[in-house]
Design a protein around this motif. Structure first.
Motif, PDB file in Angstrom:
ATOM      1  N   PRO A 101      87.994   1.817  96.752  1.00 46.46           N
ATOM      2  CA  PRO A 101      87.312   1.212  97.850  1.00 46.46           C
ATOM      3  C   PRO A 101      87.961   0.076  98.240  1.00 46.46           C
ATOM      4  N   SER A 102      87.831  -0.243  99.431  1.00 46.22           N
ATOM      5  CA  SER A 102      88.496  -1.557  99.935  1.00 46.22           C
ATOM      6  C   SER A 102      87.737  -2.677  99.490  1.00 46.22           C
ATOM      7  N   PRO A 103      88.256  -3.998  99.538  1.00 46.67           N
ATOM      8  CA  PRO A 103      87.497  -5.041  98.886  1.00 46.67           C
ATOM      9  C   PRO A 103      85.992  -5.162  99.544  1.00 46.67           C
ATOM     10  N   GLY A 104      85.211  -5.408  98.708  1.00 48.74           N
ATOM     11  CA  GLY A 104      83.677  -5.821  99.201  1.00 48.74           C
ATOM     12  C   GLY A 104      83.113  -4.514  99.514  1.00 48.74           C
ATOM     13  N   GLU A 105      83.724  -3.135  99.435  1.00 45.12           N
ATOM     14  CA  GLU A 105      83.154  -1.765  99.787  1.00 45.12           C
ATOM     15  C   GLU A 105      82.758  -1.374  98.248  1.00 45.12           C
ATOM     16  N   SER A 106      81.561  -0.571  98.451  1.00 45.93           N
ATOM     17  CA  SER A 106      81.030   0.159  97.328  1.00 45.93           C
ATOM     18  C   SER A 106      81.534   1.511  97.126  1.00 45.93           C
ATOM     19  N   SER A 107      81.291   2.390  96.162  1.00 46.50           N
ATOM     20  CA  SER A 107      81.716   3.523  96.037  1.00 46.50           C
ATOM     21  C   SER A 107      80.734   4.077  95.076  1.00 46.50           C
ATOM     22  N   MET A 108      80.907   5.544  95.197  1.00 47.49           N
ATOM     23  CA  MET A 108      79.744   6.260  94.129  1.00 47.49           C
ATOM     24  C   MET A 108      79.783   5.803  92.799  1.00 47.49           C
ATOM     25  N   ALA A 109      80.879   5.145  92.196  1.00 50.30           N
ATOM     26  CA  ALA A 109      80.779   4.664  90.943  1.00 50.30           C
ATOM     27  C   ALA A 109      80.022   3.460  90.837  1.00 50.30           C
ATOM     28  N   ASP A 110      79.603   3.018  91.810  1.00 53.52           N
ATOM     29  CA  ASP A 110      78.535   1.775  91.624  1.00 53.52           C
ATOM     30  C   ASP A 110      77.224   2.093  91.785  1.00 53.52           C
ATOM     31  N   LEU A 111      76.935   3.440  91.894  1.00 50.57           N
ATOM     32  CA  LEU A 111      75.293   3.749  91.777  1.00 50.57           C
ATOM     33  C   LEU A 111      74.903   3.894  90.631  1.00 50.57           C
ATOM     34  N   PRO A 112      73.630   3.914  90.483  1.00 54.69           N
ATOM     35  CA  PRO A 112      72.881   4.224  89.134  1.00 54.69           C
ATOM     36  C   PRO A 112      73.258   5.517  88.742  1.00 54.69           C
ATOM     37  N   ALA A 113      73.334   5.868  87.406  1.00 55.53           N
ATOM     38  CA  ALA A 113      73.851   7.230  87.047  1.00 55.53           C
ATOM     39  C   ALA A 113      72.923   8.407  87.635  1.00 55.53           C
ATOM     40  N   ALA A 114      71.661   8.189  87.587  1.00 50.49           N
ATOM     41  CA  ALA A 114      70.826   9.316  88.147  1.00 50.49           C
ATOM     42  C   ALA A 114      71.337   9.392  89.659  1.00 50.49           C
ATOM     43  N   GLU A 115      71.381   8.652  90.479  1.00 52.80           N
ATOM     44  CA  GLU A 115      71.761   8.654  91.948  1.00 52.80           C
ATOM     45  C   GLU A 115      72.999   9.168  92.008  1.00 52.80           C
ATOM     46  N   ARG A 116      74.133   8.972  91.294  1.00 54.25           N
ATOM     47  CA  ARG A 116      75.402   9.035  91.403  1.00 54.25           C
ATOM     48  C   ARG A 116      75.438  10.720  90.906  1.00 54.25           C
ATOM     49  N   ALA A 117      74.728  11.155  89.986  1.00 51.89           N
ATOM     50  CA  ALA A 117      74.769  12.777  89.660  1.00 51.89           C
ATOM     51  C   ALA A 117      74.139  13.495  90.684  1.00 51.89           C
ATOM     52  N   LYS A 118      73.265  13.016  91.415  1.00 51.40           N
ATOM     53  CA  LYS A 118      72.589  13.693  92.395  1.00 51.40           C
ATOM     54  C   LYS A 118      73.508  13.828  93.521  1.00 51.40           C
ATOM     55  N   GLN A 119      74.136  12.876  94.226  1.00 52.83           N
ATOM     56  CA  GLN A 119      75.148  13.025  95.188  1.00 52.83           C
ATOM     57  C   GLN A 119      76.088  13.783  94.691  1.00 52.83           C
ATOM     58  N   GLU A 120      76.718  13.901  93.389  1.00 50.91           N
ATOM     59  CA  GLU A 120      77.865  14.743  93.144  1.00 50.91           C
ATOM     60  C   GLU A 120      77.380  16.117  93.142  1.00 50.91           C
ATOM     61  N   GLN A 121      76.142  16.321  92.560  1.00 46.53           N
ATOM     62  CA  GLN A 121      75.458  17.715  92.821  1.00 46.53           C
ATOM     63  C   GLN A 121      75.509  18.190  94.236  1.00 46.53           C
ATOM     64  N   PHE A 122      75.213  17.292  95.077  1.00 49.25           N
ATOM     65  CA  PHE A 122      75.172  17.855  96.636  1.00 49.25           C
ATOM     66  C   PHE A 122      76.622  18.012  97.137  1.00 49.25           C
ATOM     67  N   GLN A 123      77.438  17.424  96.658  1.00 43.02           N
ATOM     68  CA  GLN A 123      78.765  17.379  97.360  1.00 43.02           C
ATOM     69  C   GLN A 123      79.482  18.853  96.303  1.00 43.02           C
ATOM     70  N   ASN A 124      79.192  19.183  95.283  1.00 44.01           N
ATOM     71  CA  ASN A 124      79.786  20.250  94.740  1.00 44.01           C
ATOM     72  C   ASN A 124      78.896  21.605  95.315  1.00 44.01           C
ATOM     73  N   ARG A 125      77.860  21.369  96.003  1.00 40.02           N
ATOM     74  CA  ARG A 125      77.069  22.693  96.609  1.00 40.02           C
ATOM     75  C   ARG A 125      77.574  22.651  98.075  1.00 40.02           C
ATOM     76  N   ALA A 126      77.993  21.490  98.919  1.00 41.25           N
ATOM     77  CA  ALA A 126      78.295  21.670 100.073  1.00 41.25           C
ATOM     78  C   ALA A 126      79.934  21.899 100.175  1.00 41.25           C
ATOM     79  N   VAL A 127      80.771  21.694  99.248  1.00 36.35           N
ATOM     80  CA  VAL A 127      82.204  22.154  99.329  1.00 36.35           C
ATOM     81  C   VAL A 127      82.152  23.575  99.472  1.00 36.35           C
TER      82      VAL A 127
END
Length: 276
Positions: A101-127
């Motif tokens: 991430p750019s300075p001051g920018e957040s990334s998926m790594a900054d999310l709570p574990a459950a939210e991050r897993a949910k987003q990764e699950q969606f990405q894996n289905r979208a790909v």
């Protein structure tokens, strides 16, 4: 000396990672680039960041904005928009492309574990859905770990940024408009339920390459899919308006949209009147 195939694979990974970092990360310009190339790289980064970031947009800009919302309900064992496969034949998800991430920018790594897993699950289905619907010129599609909306397609050393966005607006504002200015070419289509879809091809940078996008509204979400050019090789996004309109009508793609609209993972997009 290692196995030649392993060495070739490692070299390929390094090449892809370098191309992706140069495309999306806010890194200093390479010393051998000319002034115009540095400016082009900056415009490229600004365009990608604008597509994947920011929650406050004016009504006038909403038609060309990108963002996403993601599903929770409807995520059965077979995934979203992906046919069920025997567990023994189902390929494991590929690791994401890492983007700092750019300075001051957040990334998926900054999310709570459950939210991050949910987003990764969606990405894996979208790909696999997007991979099967986008033209072969996009190359191999991968998710990234910077934003749930951001994907990368790579072929022959060229990297194309793909932003898939389904984001609730909290408003009944309809973004379906397209002004054919500054070389932009628009074409209208319709989903099976009659919803209007607009595809556009727009010149970017110095006008020598184009990016492609579709957008439409589903329920209370703005839906957008954009493909950016590969600046370094002056290669336009390898997808036409007609191809994007066909993609938008595909049941697997619409399943992703419906699920993302039903259970978003991002806050509703805040809309301000133009000029505020």
């Amino acid at each position: 000396m290692g196995n030649p195939e392993d060495l070739d694979h490692a070299a390929g990974v390094l090449l892809v990672r370098d191309a992706m970092n140069r495309t999306t990360a806010d890194l200093p310009a390479l010393p051998d680039l000319s002034g115009p190339a540095r400016a082009q790289g900056l415009r490229r980064r600004v365009r990608v960041r604008a597509a994947i970031g920011g929650g406050v947009l004016t009504v006038a800009a909403i038609a060309v904005a990108g963002a996403v919302a993601l599903p929770d309900s409807g995520w059965g064992a077979t995934g979203i928009g992906v046919a069920a496969q025997p567990s023994g034949s189902q390929a494991p998800p590929q690791p994401p492309v890492h983007l700092e991430p750019s300075p001051g920018e957040s990334s998926m790594a900054d999310l709570p574990a459950a939210e991050r897993a949910k987003q990764e699950q969606f990405q894996n289905r979208a790909v696999p859905v997007l991979q099967g619907l986008l033209p072969e010129g996009i190359g191999t599609l991968q998710r990234t770990d910077l934003s749930v909306r951001l994907y990368q397609g790579t072929k022959d050393g060229k990297t194309f940024t793909v932003v898939f966005s389904v984001r609730p607006t909290g408003s009944d504002t309809d973004p379906r408009t397209c002004l054919e200015v500054k070389g932009r070419v628009c074409k209208k289509g319709a989903l099976p339920d009659g919803t209007e879809v607009i595809a556009s091809t727009s010149p970017v940078n110095d006008g020598d390459v184009t990016e492609s996008r579709i957008f439409f509204r589903h329920n209370k979400s703005n839906v957008s899919l954009s493909i950016s050019p590969h600046d370094a090789s002056h290669t336009s996004a390898p997808v036409t308006n007609d191809q994007l309109l066909t993609l938008a009508k595909d049941p697997a793609f619409l399943d992703l949209v419906k699920a993302a609209d039903a259970d978003p993972v991002e806050q509703a997009q805040k809309i301000l009147p133009a000029g505020e």
